[in-house]
Design a protein around this motif. Structure first.
Motif, PDB file in Angstrom:
ATOM      1  N   LEU A  33       0.839  -1.205   0.000  1.00  0.00           N
ATOM      2  CA  LEU A  33       0.000   0.000   0.000  1.00  0.00           C
ATOM      3  C   LEU A  33       0.873   1.254   0.000  1.00  0.00           C
ATOM      4  O   LEU A  33       1.838   1.344   0.759  1.00  0.00           O
ATOM      5  CB  LEU A  33      -0.921   0.006   1.227  1.00  0.00           C
ATOM      6  N   VAL A  34       0.524   2.210  -0.845  1.00  0.00           N
ATOM      7  CA  VAL A  34       1.254   3.486  -0.829  1.00  0.00           C
ATOM      8  C   VAL A  34       0.796   4.281   0.400  1.00  0.00           C
ATOM      9  O   VAL A  34      -0.286   4.023   0.947  1.00  0.00           O
ATOM     10  CB  VAL A  34       1.015   4.302  -2.131  1.00  0.00           C
ATOM     11  N   ASP A  35       1.607   5.228   0.826  1.00  0.00           N
ATOM     12  CA  ASP A  35       1.239   6.072   1.963  1.00  0.00           C
ATOM     13  C   ASP A  35      -0.068   6.785   1.686  1.00  0.00           C
ATOM     14  O   ASP A  35      -0.251   7.250   0.561  1.00  0.00           O
ATOM     15  CB  ASP A  35       2.331   7.131   2.209  1.00  0.00           C
ATOM     16  N   PRO A  36      -0.969   6.914   2.617  1.00  0.00           N
ATOM     17  CA  PRO A  36      -0.880   6.560   4.041  1.00  0.00           C
ATOM     18  C   PRO A  36      -1.444   5.177   4.365  1.00  0.00           C
ATOM     19  O   PRO A  36      -1.830   4.959   5.515  1.00  0.00           O
ATOM     20  CB  PRO A  36      -1.742   7.647   4.678  1.00  0.00           C
ATOM     21  N   GLY A  37      -1.470   4.257   3.436  1.00  0.00           N
ATOM     22  CA  GLY A  37      -2.019   2.928   3.703  1.00  0.00           C
ATOM     23  C   GLY A  37      -3.535   2.899   3.612  1.00  0.00           C
ATOM     24  O   GLY A  37      -4.135   3.679   2.864  1.00  0.00           O
ATOM     25  N   LEU A  38      -4.132   2.016   4.388  1.00  0.00           N
ATOM     26  CA  LEU A  38      -5.590   1.862   4.392  1.00  0.00           C
ATOM     27  C   LEU A  38      -6.164   2.774   5.471  1.00  0.00           C
ATOM     28  O   LEU A  38      -5.976   2.519   6.666  1.00  0.00           O
ATOM     29  CB  LEU A  38      -5.947   0.397   4.670  1.00  0.00           C
ATOM     30  N   VAL A  39      -6.852   3.822   5.045  1.00  0.00           N
ATOM     31  CA  VAL A  39      -7.365   4.821   5.996  1.00  0.00           C
ATOM     32  C   VAL A  39      -8.779   5.227   5.589  1.00  0.00           C
ATOM     33  O   VAL A  39      -9.222   4.922   4.469  1.00  0.00           O
ATOM     34  CB  VAL A  39      -6.462   6.094   6.012  1.00  0.00           C
ATOM     35  N   GLU A  40      -9.465   5.911   6.482  1.00  0.00           N
ATOM     36  CA  GLU A  40     -10.786   6.414   6.107  1.00  0.00           C
ATOM     37  C   GLU A  40     -10.609   7.352   4.903  1.00  0.00           C
ATOM     38  O   GLU A  40      -9.675   8.165   4.875  1.00  0.00           O
ATOM     39  CB  GLU A  40     -11.427   7.143   7.286  1.00  0.00           C
ATOM     40  N   VAL A  41     -11.527   7.200   3.939  1.00  0.00           N
ATOM     41  CA  VAL A  41     -11.257   7.793   2.623  1.00  0.00           C
ATOM     42  C   VAL A  41     -11.005   9.307   2.644  1.00  0.00           C
ATOM     43  O   VAL A  41     -10.172   9.796   1.876  1.00  0.00           O
ATOM     44  CB  VAL A  41     -12.377   7.482   1.598  1.00  0.00           C
ATOM     45  N   HIS A  42     -11.676  10.041   3.533  1.00  0.00           N
ATOM     46  CA  HIS A  42     -11.484  11.496   3.497  1.00  0.00           C
ATOM     47  C   HIS A  42     -10.095  11.891   3.986  1.00  0.00           C
ATOM     48  O   HIS A  42      -9.672  13.037   3.779  1.00  0.00           O
ATOM     49  CB  HIS A  42     -12.575  12.229   4.288  1.00  0.00           C
ATOM     50  N   THR A  43      -9.393  10.931   4.623  1.00  0.00           N
ATOM     51  CA  THR A  43      -8.042  11.251   5.103  1.00  0.00           C
ATOM     52  C   THR A  43      -6.963  10.699   4.164  1.00  0.00           C
ATOM     53  O   THR A  43      -5.778  10.834   4.443  1.00  0.00           O
ATOM     54  CB  THR A  43      -7.809  10.701   6.528  1.00  0.00           C
ATOM     55  N   TRP A  44      -7.359  10.087   3.061  1.00  0.00           N
ATOM     56  CA  TRP A  44      -6.385   9.549   2.101  1.00  0.00           C
ATOM     57  C   TRP A  44      -5.927  10.692   1.182  1.00  0.00           C
ATOM     58  O   TRP A  44      -6.693  11.179   0.372  1.00  0.00           O
ATOM     59  CB  TRP A  44      -6.986   8.417   1.263  1.00  0.00           C
ATOM     60  N   ARG A  45      -4.675  11.100   1.359  1.00  0.00           N
ATOM     61  CA  ARG A  45      -4.075  12.152   0.529  1.00  0.00           C
ATOM     62  C   ARG A  45      -5.057  13.304   0.255  1.00  0.00           C
ATOM     63  O   ARG A  45      -5.434  13.557  -0.903  1.00  0.00           O
ATOM     64  CB  ARG A  45      -3.555  11.566  -0.793  1.00  0.00           C
ATOM     65  N   PRO A  46      -5.491  13.997   1.311  1.00  0.00           N
ATOM     66  CA  PRO A  46      -6.496  15.055   1.127  1.00  0.00           C
ATOM     67  C   PRO A  46      -5.965  16.176   0.232  1.00  0.00           C
ATOM     68  O   PRO A  46      -4.782  16.489   0.261  1.00  0.00           O
ATOM     69  CB  PRO A  46      -6.743  15.562   2.553  1.00  0.00           C
ATOM     70  N   ASP A  47      -6.859  16.708  -0.591  1.00  0.00           N
ATOM     71  CA  ASP A  47      -6.458  17.794  -1.496  1.00  0.00           C
ATOM     72  C   ASP A  47      -7.370  19.009  -1.345  1.00  0.00           C
ATOM     73  O   ASP A  47      -7.416  19.871  -2.203  1.00  0.00           O
ATOM     74  CB  ASP A  47      -6.466  17.304  -2.954  1.00  0.00           C
ATOM     75  N   GLY A  48      -8.141  19.016  -0.237  1.00  0.00           N
ATOM     76  CA  GLY A  48      -9.012  20.166   0.020  1.00  0.00           C
ATOM     77  C   GLY A  48     -10.390  20.029  -0.592  1.00  0.00           C
ATOM     78  O   GLY A  48     -11.231  20.917  -0.430  1.00  0.00           O
ATOM     79  N   THR A  49     -10.670  18.913  -1.319  1.00  0.00           N
ATOM     80  CA  THR A  49     -12.004  18.757  -1.913  1.00  0.00           C
ATOM     81  C   THR A  49     -12.996  18.131  -0.929  1.00  0.00           C
ATOM     82  O   THR A  49     -14.173  18.442  -0.953  1.00  0.00           O
ATOM     83  CB  THR A  49     -11.955  17.887  -3.196  1.00  0.00           C
TER      84      THR A  49
END
Ligand SMILES: C[S@@+](CC[C@H](N)C(=O)[O-])C[C@H]1O[C@@H](n2cnc3c(N)ncnc32)[C@H](O)[C@@H]1O
Length: 281
Positions: free
Chosen positions: A247-263
């Motif tokens: 898994l690329v960073d940040p792994g398996l996380v709640e979707v809104h916290t996966w590489r947030p871009d402000g959307t």
């Protein structure tokens, strides 16, 4: 939505008229998702089920937040796959009713030669699949009316458009909760993974009951009343579905916290875990 037949003619998919198969007496998972993300392709039965589902959750607007979180994760993960992983081939399984930006619009906006194969087994998606076939001239798209639990069939259709000896982004976004048996999910995922070339990745999300189990039991019950088998799972089981991937960073996380871009500005749970994983060499 009207009941006017306007069946599209997706390339590569042998199918009957979806209008004949749309059952307007019961809700469907594709139409409910369309309702959650603010689309127009659902019926009164879906709205009624949606009202009952909304009541199952503590917070107002929970199901819209879940749908939006799922969709914005989809958008960010496709962008990541194109920009950071150099993907130009996508197999998007359980695509849902078209919603802009669709996978090919994001991918081809970044890499115009991108090729995308969409798969879903709901006739409402087939009926609107035309919107998924507007590829830019350098690339290609196809749509298959097929069941993800038949990987051989799906892969043989995918081979018409995708070069399977090159990396492919396999997309399983918010769909595996509709395969109730855990072992079947693991088996199906592994059969897709075996077919992917080195350098391929998986874009994955799955609904979880970790944060509001009672609401999700009620959700499963309402889905079952509509004839939809769903299994909303805890993290440990969901993790087992992507255990074969790096898994690329940040792994398996709640979707809104996966590489947030402000959307996605959610401050509350989005109730799905998401990840992007690389196929191990
Ligand atoms: C919640 S929607 C997800 C839409 C999209 N992937 C997204 O993340 O925005 C789930 C979709 O999976 C489809 N689906 C459910 N079971 C399926 C199966 N066995 N084979 C193919 N598609 C399936 C449903 O018809 C629905 O359109």
């Amino acid at each position: 939505m009207t009941d006017t037949p306007d069946a599209p003619g997706p390339a590569g998919a042998a199918h009957e008229d979806p209008q004949q198969r749309i059952d307007t007496s019961r809700a469907s998972s594709a139409r409910l998702y369309d309702l959650y993300v603010g689309g127009k392709d659902h019926y009164g039965v879906d709205k009624d089920a949606g009202t009952r589902l909304a009541e199952a959750f503590r917070a107002e607007g929970a199901i819209q937040r879940i749908g939006t979180g799922a969709r914005l994760f989809h958008d960010r993960a496709v962008r990541y796959a194109a920009e950071e992983l150099g993907m130009d081939q996508y197999l998007d399984i359980g695509v849902g009713v078209p919603k802009e930006p669709n996978t090919h619009e994001i991918a081809q906006g970044l890499v115009p030669s991108s090729r995308v194969v969409y798969v879903d087994n709901d006739p409402i998606v087939l009926r609107h699949a035309e919107a998924l076939l507007h590829s830019c001239p350098e690339g290609a798209t196809d749509y298959a009316d097929a069941d993800l639990r038949r990987p051989d069939e799906v892969l043989s259709i995918a081979r018409r458009t995708l070069a399977m000896d090159r990396p492919v982004a396999l997309m399983l976004c918010s769909v595996l909760q509709f395969v109730p048996d855990d072992d079947e999910v693991r088996d199906v995922v592994s059969r897709y993974l075996v077919a992917l070339a080195p350098g391929s990745c998986v874009i994955f999300s799955h609904v979880t009951d970790d944060f509001e189990p009672d609401a999700w039991r009620e959700t499963e019950r309402i889905y079952a009343e509509e004839g939809i088998a769903a299994n909303v799972r805890p993290r440990a089981v969901i993790e087992s579905f992507v255990a074969g991937l790096d898994l690329v960073d940040p792994g398996l996380v709640e979707v809104h916290t996966w590489r947030p871009d402000g959307t996605d500005l959610s401050t509350e749970h989005t109730h799905l875990y998401g990840a992007v994983g690389l196929k191990r060499p």
